[in-house]
Design a protein around this motif. Structure first.
Motif, PDB file in Angstrom:
ATOM      1  N   HIS A  67       0.590  -1.297   0.043  1.00  0.00           N
ATOM      2  CA  HIS A  67       0.212   0.019   0.108  1.00  0.00           C
ATOM      3  C   HIS A  67       0.839   1.170   0.296  1.00  0.00           C
ATOM      4  O   HIS A  67       0.704   2.344  -0.786  1.00  0.00           O
ATOM      5  CB  HIS A  67      -0.765   0.228   1.249  1.00  0.00           C
ATOM      6  N   HIS A 119      -4.192   9.354   2.408  1.00  0.00           N
ATOM      7  CA  HIS A 119      -2.849   8.017   2.433  1.00  0.00           C
ATOM      8  C   HIS A 119      -2.461   8.461   3.941  1.00  0.00           C
ATOM      9  O   HIS A 119      -1.814   7.605   5.214  1.00  0.00           O
ATOM     10  CB  HIS A 119      -1.926   8.219   1.524  1.00  0.00           C
ATOM     11  N   TRP A 165     -13.075   6.051  -0.774  1.00  0.00           N
ATOM     12  CA  TRP A 165     -13.173   6.366   0.797  1.00  0.00           C
ATOM     13  C   TRP A 165     -13.724   7.072   2.145  1.00  0.00           C
ATOM     14  O   TRP A 165     -15.125   6.572   1.247  1.00  0.00           O
ATOM     15  CB  TRP A 165     -11.878   7.487   1.508  1.00  0.00           C
ATOM     16  N   ASP A 200      -9.267   3.557   3.376  1.00  0.00           N
ATOM     17  CA  ASP A 200      -8.964   3.233   2.572  1.00  0.00           C
ATOM     18  C   ASP A 200     -10.026   2.039   1.674  1.00  0.00           C
ATOM     19  O   ASP A 200      -9.652   1.149   3.301  1.00  0.00           O
ATOM     20  CB  ASP A 200      -7.659   3.634   2.592  1.00  0.00           C
ATOM     21  N   HIS A 204      -6.597  -2.998  -2.904  1.00  0.00           N
ATOM     22  CA  HIS A 204      -5.588  -2.637  -2.493  1.00  0.00           C
ATOM     23  C   HIS A 204      -5.068  -2.559  -1.167  1.00  0.00           C
ATOM     24  O   HIS A 204      -4.529  -3.203  -0.309  1.00  0.00           O
ATOM     25  CB  HIS A 204      -4.534  -1.787  -3.088  1.00  0.00           C
TER      26      HIS A 204
END
Ligand code: FE
Length: 248
Positions: A67, A119, A165, A200, A204
């Motif tokens: 990530h 992130h 998100w 998130d 992924h």
């Protein structure tokens, strides 16, 4: 007669030369003004993954490391876009809402820079398994959602309904916390709201550990929240006069 012709040619030459020289001077001045009017953009530096984030229970180190590579890509692309945006033409004739360089660069910047901010928030507030919200943050969660359980249920449902998100943010106009939904790094942001939690839900973030079981990943996310980091962000959002930050 020949002398007159020569004189006319000389004047025409001088006139043409002065027009060309004048245009060149204007062009140079214009270019200089453009270059000086837009300063170089700052370079973003990567924020490293904290050991506590890497040790999250239920979200593997492998997931975080993979990530993190995506985050590094957002930082790299943001810096590239900053350079190109500083240099892009700002001539009115070059700007166009269907397609133009300045349009494309700024649209993609919102994705890249959104990816950086989202992130950095995500990695910062993970890795505090066992902690709990306290003080003014706890009060605000209870006031806005009714209870921690109700906040969790809303976060989970919003996360399953999202394509990218969820942000728990304090909206300074609504004067409350709310779980906002986002489908991409740059979709549905809300002005004058400060996100204190970023979840998130892109595949992924959990596929290595949970396959398609996104709900289980969200449970692990909530269990591993660092409420001290969330509380610090909430404290900053509410201003220096706030006495709400209690680190668990
Ligand atoms: Fe991600």
């Amino acid at each position: 007669m020949d002398n007159n012709k020569t004189e006319m040619n000389r004047r025409a030459f001088l006139q043409t030369t002065s027009i060309v020289a004048g245009a060149a001077a204007i062009g140079m001045a214009g270019e200089t003004a453009r270059a000086e009017s837009y300063p170089a953009m700052p370079k973003l530096a990567e924020k490293p993954l904290k050991p506590s984030t890497l040790a999250t229970e239920g979200i593997s180190r492998k997931t975080h490391e993979e990530h993190f590579k995506l985050y590094q890509g957002y930082v790299k692309k943001t810096n590239e876009l900053f350079d190109r945006i500083a240099a892009v033409s700002r001539e009115t004739k070059d700007a166009n809402a269907t397609y133009s360089e300045i349009r494309e660069l700024k649209v993609e910047l919102s994705f890249a820079l959104g990816g950086v901010k989202n992130h950095e928030l995500y990695f910062d507030i993970l890795g505090g398994g066992g902690s709990a919200p306290q003080g003014k943050l706890l009060e605000e969660i209870n006031r806005s959602f009714g209870s921690i359980g109700a906040w969790t249920a809303d976060l989970k449902a919003t996360g399953i309904a999202a394509r990218g998100w969820v942000w728990t943010a304090y909206d300074h106009d609504l004067k409350r916390l709310f779980n906002f939904i986002g489908d991409a790094q740059n979709s549905y942001p809300m002005w004058n709201a400060t996100p204190v939690i970023g979840l998130d839900v892109y595949e992924h973030a959990y596929f290595i550990d949970y396959g398609t079981k996104r709900a289980d990943y969200i449970d692990a996310f909530v269990k591993n929240l660092n409420w001290g980091a969330v509380g610090s962000r909430f404290g900053l959002a509410m201003g220096p006069a706030s006495t709400l930050v209690t680190i668990a």
